[in-house]
Design an enzyme around this catalytic site. Sequence first.
Site, PDB file in Angstrom:
ATOM      1  N   CYS A 190     -53.820 -16.533 -18.789  1.00  0.00           N
ATOM      2  CA  CYS A 190     -54.884 -17.435 -19.255  1.00  0.00           C
ATOM      3  C   CYS A 190     -55.319 -18.302 -18.079  1.00  0.00           C
ATOM      4  O   CYS A 190     -55.079 -17.935 -16.920  1.00  0.00           O
ATOM      5  CB  CYS A 190     -54.427 -18.259 -20.462  1.00  0.00           C
ATOM      6  SG  CYS A 190     -53.048 -19.381 -20.129  1.00  0.00           S
ATOM      7  N   SER A 208     -51.176 -18.314 -22.650  1.00  0.00           N
ATOM      8  CA  SER A 208     -50.334 -17.216 -22.135  1.00  0.00           C
ATOM      9  C   SER A 208     -48.838 -17.491 -22.297  1.00  0.00           C
ATOM     10  O   SER A 208     -48.082 -16.552 -22.587  1.00  0.00           O
ATOM     11  CB  SER A 208     -50.705 -16.832 -20.698  1.00  0.00           C
ATOM     12  OG  SER A 208     -50.505 -17.876 -19.794  1.00  0.00           O
TER      13      SER A 208
HETATM   14  P1  4NP Z   1     -54.479 -22.361 -21.162  1.00  0.00           P
HETATM   15  O1  4NP Z   1     -55.173 -23.764 -21.507  1.00  0.00           O
HETATM   16  O2  4NP Z   1     -55.429 -21.658 -20.226  1.00  0.00           O
HETATM   17  O3  4NP Z   1     -54.365 -21.705 -22.487  1.00  0.00           O
HETATM   18  O4  4NP Z   1     -53.155 -22.692 -20.517  1.00  0.00           O
HETATM   19  C1  4NP Z   1     -55.634 -24.656 -20.531  1.00  0.00           C
HETATM   20  C2  4NP Z   1     -54.761 -25.496 -19.913  1.00  0.00           C
HETATM   21  C3  4NP Z   1     -55.204 -26.391 -18.976  1.00  0.00           C
HETATM   22  C4  4NP Z   1     -56.553 -26.440 -18.657  1.00  0.00           C
HETATM   23  C5  4NP Z   1     -57.434 -25.578 -19.272  1.00  0.00           C
HETATM   24  C6  4NP Z   1     -56.979 -24.681 -20.213  1.00  0.00           C
HETATM   25  N1  4NP Z   1     -57.023 -27.389 -17.726  1.00  0.00           N
HETATM   26  O5  4NP Z   1     -58.238 -27.457 -17.516  1.00  0.00           O
HETATM   27  O6  4NP Z   1     -56.224 -28.085 -17.096  1.00  0.00           O
END
Ligand code: 4NP
Length: 168
Positions: free
Chosen positions: A11, A18
Amino acid sequence: MSQKVSVLFVCLGNICRSPTAHGIFEKLVEQNDLQDQIEIDSAGTGDWHIGKSPDGRAQSYAQKRGYDLSHLRARQISPSDFADFDYILAMDEQNLADIQQMQPEGYSGHISLFLDFLEGGQEGQEGQEVPDPYYGGDQGFELVLDMVEQASSNLLDHIVARHLNADH
Ligand code: 4NP
């Protein structure tokens, strides 16, 4: 490729979707006593959260359904992952595009959206994403769990049928 069938869930941050897929699929593989035959990992396309535990909300919603994510630590996908993993499964279209951009020529594994395995990958079901729950509310985490549980079950059926002995 390793001798085990290897699966990498990817992800953006590797702290919500993920690791949830990693923990759920890991438990399913253990319940089916296939941990010696299937290797699992997860990674993010981004580098912001390297070394961190999964998001506290992802951990607590997963815990309520019996999945422990506390041992997981975020890392970023690297070029060597294409040598190490047979299946590289993206949570959304942007993750998939980023993976495909890194993909070396001659990679013979499987790269797709994870939810292409939802409903057994029937025609018309392709193209679904696991929505990013990071900036949303509690329902987002429950939805991730619902989708990932179902797709994990179908993924395991696919791997067993395609790669492992028929007696499992
Ligand atoms: P993930 O979610 O891709 O499902 O782990 C996110 C976690 C952090 C961020 C974006 C999506 N972020 O922008 O920090």
